[in-house]
Design a protein around this motif. Structure first.
Motif, PDB file in Angstrom:
ATOM      1  N   ARG A  93      -5.977  -4.171  -9.757  1.00  0.00           N
ATOM      2  CA  ARG A  93      -5.179  -3.230 -10.526  1.00  0.00           C
ATOM      3  C   ARG A  93      -5.624  -3.333 -11.977  1.00  0.00           C
ATOM      4  N   LYS A 101      -1.314   1.741  -9.128  1.00  0.00           N
ATOM      5  CA  LYS A 101      -2.539   2.026  -8.404  1.00  0.00           C
ATOM      6  C   LYS A 101      -3.321   0.754  -8.139  1.00  0.00           C
ATOM      7  N   LEU A 102      -3.424   0.428  -6.870  1.00  0.00           N
ATOM      8  CA  LEU A 102      -4.310  -0.629  -6.419  1.00  0.00           C
ATOM      9  C   LEU A 102      -5.568   0.019  -5.856  1.00  0.00           C
ATOM     10  N   PHE A 104      -8.607  -0.664  -3.426  1.00  0.00           N
ATOM     11  CA  PHE A 104      -8.881  -1.589  -2.328  1.00  0.00           C
ATOM     12  C   PHE A 104     -10.346  -1.584  -1.917  1.00  0.00           C
TER      13      PHE A 104
ATOM     14  N   TYR B  35       0.336   5.280  -0.397  1.00  0.00           N
ATOM     15  CA  TYR B  35      -1.081   5.199  -0.049  1.00  0.00           C
ATOM     16  C   TYR B  35      -1.316   5.856   1.298  1.00  0.00           C
ATOM     17  N   PHE B  45      -4.931   5.667  -2.992  1.00  0.00           N
ATOM     18  CA  PHE B  45      -3.706   5.822  -3.757  1.00  0.00           C
ATOM     19  C   PHE B  45      -3.321   7.294  -3.858  1.00  0.00           C
ATOM     20  N   ASN B  56       1.714   8.143 -12.239  1.00  0.00           N
ATOM     21  CA  ASN B  56       0.298   8.106 -11.917  1.00  0.00           C
ATOM     22  C   ASN B  56       0.068   8.890 -10.630  1.00  0.00           C
TER      23      ASN B  56
END
Lengths: 114, 112
Positions: A93, A101-102, A104, B35, B45, B56
């Motif tokens: 992050r 928002k991660l 991956f 997600y 995301f 966001n």
């Protein structure tokens, strides 16, 4: 943009073997880093995290160290068990306005045999 | 302490329909993220809400929308469903972005 690259799997080990899953990242600034685990049919569980360089996250025998110089966060465990069989995700992050928002990696499937 | 609850667990819809998924965060958590997980694209995301405001948003078309209520529960809506929308949709909650996120078990959406 941000990205996370994990070692390609799947990884198959015998019980009590040593585990390493490599993870490298690209990010602006100083991201927080995470390892998540996903068991079949379930959501993601946070395994460990590190928020600054040289931090070591640890949980349930798993460890990972935030290496800023190599932009890496490799997951290790000294002796795996059959119950560790799952999919492992490395994530980051970024700071600033990346709320919630991660980013991956693609995930690494781990299978441990008795 | 109850975890993140997502309903329904499974859903089958027809192309062109719309769908609403629900997420109840851990009590006290005000940040909720969504997600999409697919075999081809992995975990992507969608958006994040905090105190009823979207802070966001990911790179998804406008067919994907969400909202958050005053009790922090969140819903996401997908209109005009396409076959490619078939995925596991995961919700995650946190006190705020600087803390770790706890994920729900997800809603498996199948579009036929």
């Amino acid at each position: 943009g941000d990205s996370v690259t994990q070692m390609e799997g799947p990884v198959t080990l015998s019980e009590e073997a040593f585990l390493t899953i490599n993870c490298t990242y690209t990010a602006t600034g100083y991201p927080s880093l995470f390892w998540y685990v996903q068991y079949p049919g379930e959501g993601l569980q946070l395994l460990l995290k590190a928020t600054k360089a040289d931090d070591k996250g640890s949980n349930k025998g798993f460890e990972a160290t935030y290496r800023k110089e190599t932009t890496s966060f490799h997951l290790e465990k000294g002796s795996v068990q059959v119950s560790d069989s799952a999919v492992y995700f490395c994530a980051l992050r970024s700071g600033g306005t990346s709320y919630g928002k991660l980013t991956f990696g693609q995930g690494t499937i781990l299978t441990v045999h008795p | 302490k109850a975890g993140v609850t997502q309903t329904p667990r499974y859903l089958i819809k027809t192309r062109g329909q719309q769908v609403t998924l629900s997420c109840s965060p851990i009590s006290g958590h005000r940040s909720v993220s969504w997600y999409q997980q697919t075999p081809g694209q992995g975990l992507q995301f969608l958006f994040e809400y905090f105190s009823e405001t979207q802070r966001n948003k990911g790179n998804f078309p406008g067919r994907f929308s969400g909202r958050q209520f005053s009790n922090s529960r969140s819903e996401m809506n997908v209109s005009t469903l396409e076959l490619g929308d078939s995925a596991l949709y995961l919700c995650a909650s946190s006190l705020d972005s600087d803390y770790g996120y706890t994920f729900g078990s997800g809603t498996r959406l199948t579009v036929v």
